[in-house]
Structure formats: C-alpha cells, structure tokens
Design an enzyme around this catalytic site. Structure first.
Site, PDB file in Angstrom:
ATOM      1  N   GLU A   1       0.522  -1.485   0.318  1.00  0.00           N
ATOM      2  CA  GLU A   1      -0.270  -0.356   0.019  1.00  0.00           C
ATOM      3  C   GLU A   1       0.922   1.533  -0.295  1.00  0.00           C
ATOM      4  O   GLU A   1       0.290   2.468   0.942  1.00  0.00           O
ATOM      5  CB  GLU A   1      -0.629   0.017   1.588  1.00  0.00           C
ATOM      6  CG  GLU A   1      -1.844  -0.875   0.904  1.00  0.00           C
ATOM      7  CD  GLU A   1      -2.636  -0.829   2.283  1.00  0.00           C
ATOM      8  OE1 GLU A   1      -2.870  -0.371   3.071  1.00  0.00           O
ATOM      9  OE2 GLU A   1      -3.679  -2.437   2.101  1.00  0.00           O
TER      10      GLU A   1
ATOM     11  N   GLU B   1      -6.395 -10.672  -1.961  1.00  0.00           N
ATOM     12  CA  GLU B   1      -6.922 -10.605  -0.403  1.00  0.00           C
ATOM     13  C   GLU B   1      -8.558 -10.998  -0.458  1.00  0.00           C
ATOM     14  O   GLU B   1      -9.083 -10.168   0.032  1.00  0.00           O
ATOM     15  CB  GLU B   1      -6.499 -10.009   0.378  1.00  0.00           C
ATOM     16  CG  GLU B   1      -4.953  -9.296   0.917  1.00  0.00           C
ATOM     17  CD  GLU B   1      -4.727  -8.192   2.077  1.00  0.00           C
ATOM     18  OE1 GLU B   1      -5.765  -7.970   2.573  1.00  0.00           O
ATOM     19  OE2 GLU B   1      -3.187  -7.622   1.450  1.00  0.00           O
TER      20      GLU B   1
HETATM   21  C1  XIL Z   1      -5.861  -6.954   8.655  1.00  0.00           C
HETATM   22  C2  XIL Z   1      -6.127  -8.144   9.023  1.00  0.00           C
HETATM   23  O1  XIL Z   1      -6.760  -8.679   8.831  1.00  0.00           O
HETATM   24  C3  XIL Z   1      -6.720  -7.467  10.690  1.00  0.00           C
HETATM   25  O2  XIL Z   1      -7.213  -8.508  11.871  1.00  0.00           O
HETATM   26  C4  XIL Z   1      -6.117  -6.770  11.267  1.00  0.00           C
HETATM   27  O3  XIL Z   1      -6.895  -6.464  12.412  1.00  0.00           O
HETATM   28  C5  XIL Z   1      -6.326  -5.405  11.085  1.00  0.00           C
HETATM   29  O4  XIL Z   1      -5.151  -6.050   9.433  1.00  0.00           O
HETATM   30  N1  XIL Z   1      -5.198  -4.746   3.932  1.00  0.00           N
HETATM   31  C6  XIL Z   1      -4.464  -5.895   4.780  1.00  0.00           C
HETATM   32  C7  XIL Z   1      -4.000  -6.600   5.344  1.00  0.00           C
HETATM   33  O5  XIL Z   1      -2.530  -5.390   3.508  1.00  0.00           O
HETATM   34  O6  XIL Z   1      -2.933  -6.832   5.666  1.00  0.00           O
HETATM   35  C8  XIL Z   1      -5.288  -6.452   5.947  1.00  0.00           C
HETATM   36  O7  XIL Z   1      -5.469  -7.600   7.467  1.00  0.00           O
HETATM   37  C9  XIL Z   1      -6.778  -6.092   5.950  1.00  0.00           C
HETATM   38  C10 XIL Z   1      -6.382  -4.870   4.357  1.00  0.00           C
END
Ligand code: XIL
Length: 383
Positions: free
Chosen positions: A167, A274
């Site tokens: 990001e 994701e």
């Molecule tokens: C999220 C996790 O799933 C949660 O458990 C944590 O509280 C916050 O982060 N983008 C990303 C991930 O790159 O690392 C994030 O994961 C979700 C959004």
C-alpha cells in the site's frame, strides 16, 4: 503437483471402472469424470489457491482440517507483519509465524510472507523518534534494512514470496506515493530500497508489490509507473498483488480484467492476494456515520438471505472466469480468511457487524460462493 497426481489417480480409476463396464468400447473423456471437490484439487498445479489465517486457527480442529484440505497456499493474516515480528527494536519474535510455516509444511502448502514494509501494524520506532518526528534517513534505512534482512533470512527456503511493500501508492488525485512514516524519514526511494534489501537477503525468494484499488484506472497507472521505476533501477518485482477487497457489483469484472492485462504487459505475474466480497453497505468509518447509515449498516445478523448468497456466488463465478483467462499470469488467488466468522470485514470499516464475504459460512458449510469458484476451476478450459 501431488493434487494433480491425486486427480489423475481418480481419473485413472474412473477410466478403469468405465472400461470394465463398457468392455472398453469407449474411453472416458474428461467431461464424464467426477469433478474435484476441493479448491486445491480443482486448481491442481496450475494455480495457488490461498487463504489468510491466524496461528490460533490451527488449534481449531475442524477449521484446520478445512484449511489443509482446501488450500495449497497460506498467508499469515497478521503474524508476519513488522509489529508481530519486531515490536521491540532488536527483539525478533518468530514463534507464531513459525507455527504457520510448520502447518504449511505438514500440509504441502506454500507460505506467502505479508508484509515487510507497511504504514500500518508497524512499530513507530522503525521510522520515527519518541516525539513522532521522522528519524534521520540513515537511521531509518538501517532499521528497515535490518528488519528486512533478519526476517527474510529467517524464512529463507520456507516462504515462497514476500509482499515487500504494501500500500505505498496514494489514493488521492495527483499524489503518487502515500505520505507514510518510512517515506518521511527515508524519501521516495524507500520502496526501491526495500526491494533491494529483500533481494539481497534472499536472491531466490519471490518479491511482490501489494496494494488495494490498483485495478482502478488512476491508481492502476501509478502502479504501472512504480513497476517501471523499479525496473529502471535494476530491481526485480515478480508479481503485483491486487488485494481484491471487492463488493457485489463494484468494481466491474471488465475493470479487473483490464488491470490484469495492463500489469501483465509490464512483465510481472498478477496475484489476487486478499480476496473477499463484502455484502454489507460500505459505511464510512467511525464518527462520520450518520444515524440513517447506522440503521441500514448491519442487515444480515440472522444470516445471509438466499438471493444475496446467490448473487455473491455469481460474482465469485464471474471473477474466477476472468482470472482463468490468464494462465501463467494469474498464478495465485488468496482469500482473506476462510469462513465468515473470521473475516476482518466483521470489524471494518465498522466494528461488530455480521459480514458474509467468504466461501464458507460460520458453521463451515460451503456457500454458493464456493460453488461459483469450484465450478470455474473444474471446467477443463479453466486455465
Ligand atoms: C487486516 C487483518 O486481517 C486484521 O486482523 C487486522 O486487524 C488488520 O489488518 N489490507 C491488508 C491486510 O494488507 O494486512 C489487512 O489485514 C486487511 C487490509
């Protein structure tokens, strides 16, 4: 490989049975063979199908069985982030991440490391002093180098690839890179430095750039610019990770397809890293929510209505139809979670809602979303 082998054995057995009953008059063709019932078997060795987990899930027997049975890749949802691995300067804590690596090895799954550099879930000391001021460039660079080198070295031979930077691209209009603690301390070249440090620590590990909304024109162009700049510096990026936190209708499948094509044209693989399909209204965060928004914000506490579950299944199906158009380019698809009880979307962007974005429900039963995905993976033309 072994999944592919498993499928072949099933096919041979089926072919033998068919032969026995039909005096071998006809050979079984693939359309008459039983479809694979797990994602990893349906994907075979052409695609990694992953999930993000927490180390604690491995102590939930039914859940752990589902993870091992369905997926051939795994990402630690939090365990490999900087605040999990080096919360205190110089004190590395690998235990929980190592548990995930062991589980993956026992179950023939690839491990994806997420993530080395990110503005969230990273200890402040990495790039800021106690007063919150950016560290001197050399100090911040040395902190980053030591974190990346120690972590990548620890997981050498165990992790297939790293989200080196997560990001970094700005959402807003003309800004290119996001304003982050690492960038304030080091400068715009912090991204290339991260890729350089990771490559030096393990020349064999794959290196990824991961971000959300980079399928959308605008941010997509910035991502292409970043890939070109890294390449011009002689750095290697193996894949772009499109996070894929999507909704039932947005973004259009065509937009995603265009982005995959644009990134592939830069000579990188494309991963969907994701994936989840949010079924709740994307209510704005925290204090900005109006009362009207709040009332409509959590409509499926009692369960997901069949029509929405069906629409979600169709959505997953059409997304996978896009992904399998790119064999050898889209080489991994990772879901951000496994069942609806453990999705981060129960707490984002609003805490305590009941979301339903994944392939299994809270009782670990497959949803129409699962059927949508596995149907596409089972098609002979699917990749
Ligand atoms: C999220 C996790 O799933 C949660 O458990 C944590 O509280 C916050 O982060 N983008 C990303 C991930 O790159 O690392 C994030 O994961 C979700 C959004």
């Amino acid at each position: 490989m072994i999944d592919q082998l498993d499928r072949k054995i099933v096919r041979w057995c089926c072919a033998a049975i068919v032969c026995a009953f039909s005096t071998c008059a006809i050979a079984a063709d693939s359309t008459t063979l039983p479809a694979a019932t797990t994602l990893r078997a349906a994907a075979g060795d052409r695609l990694l199908i992953g999930t993000a987990i927490m180390a604690s899930h491995l102590r939930e027997p039914a859940h752990a069985r589902l993870l091992a049975g369905q997926f051939n890749a795994i990402t630690g949802g939090n365990e490999f982030k900087p605040d999990a691995l080096q919360k205190i300067n110089g004190k590395f804590t690998f235990e929980r991440a190592d548990e995930i690596v062991s589980f993956a090895r026992e179950n023939r799954m690839q491990v994806i490391g997420h993530t080395l550099v990110w503005h969230n879930q990273s200890p402040k000391w990495l790039y800021e002093d106690a007063a919150g001021k950016p560290l001197a460039r050399e100090t911040a660079l040395e902190n980053m180098r030591r974190h990346i080198t120690t972590v990548v070295t620890h997981f050498k031979g165990k992790v297939k690839g790293w989200d080196v930077v997560n990001e970094a691209i700005s959402d807003g209009g003309n800004d290119y890179l996001r304003d982050t603690p690492a960038r304030r301390a080091i400068g715009d070249d912090y991204v290339e430095k991260a890729f350089e440090f990771a490559r030096n620590a393990d020349p064999d590990v794959e290196l990824y750039y991961n971000d959300y909304n980079i399928e959308l024109p605008g941010k997509r162009e910035k991502c292409v610019r970043l890939l070109r700049e890294l390449k011009a510096k002689g750095l290697r990026v193996d894949a772009v990770g499109i996070q894929g936190h999507w909704q039932l209708k947005h973004p259009a499948a065509q937009v995603i397809e265009d982005a995959i094509r644009a990134f592939a044209a830069e000579g990188v693989k494309v991963h969907v890293t994701e994936l989840d399909i949010d079924v709740l209204p994307r209510t704005r965060q925290g204090a900005e929510i109006t009362d009207t928004e709040k009332e409509g914000a959590n409509p499926y506490v009692a369960g997901l209505p069949a029509d929405i579950a069906g629409a979600q299944g169709d959505r997953y199906r059409s997304l996978f139809e896009v992904f399998v158009k790119f064999p050898g380019v889209v080489t991994r698809i990772t879901f951000w979670g496994s069942h609806d009880g453990n999705t981060w979307l129960n707490d984002w962007p609003v805490r305590g809602r009941t979301n339903h974005p994944l392939l299994w429900d809270r009782q670990l039963q497959p949803k129409p979303a699962f059927d949508g995905v596995i149907d596409v993976l089972n098609k002979p033309s699917g990749g």
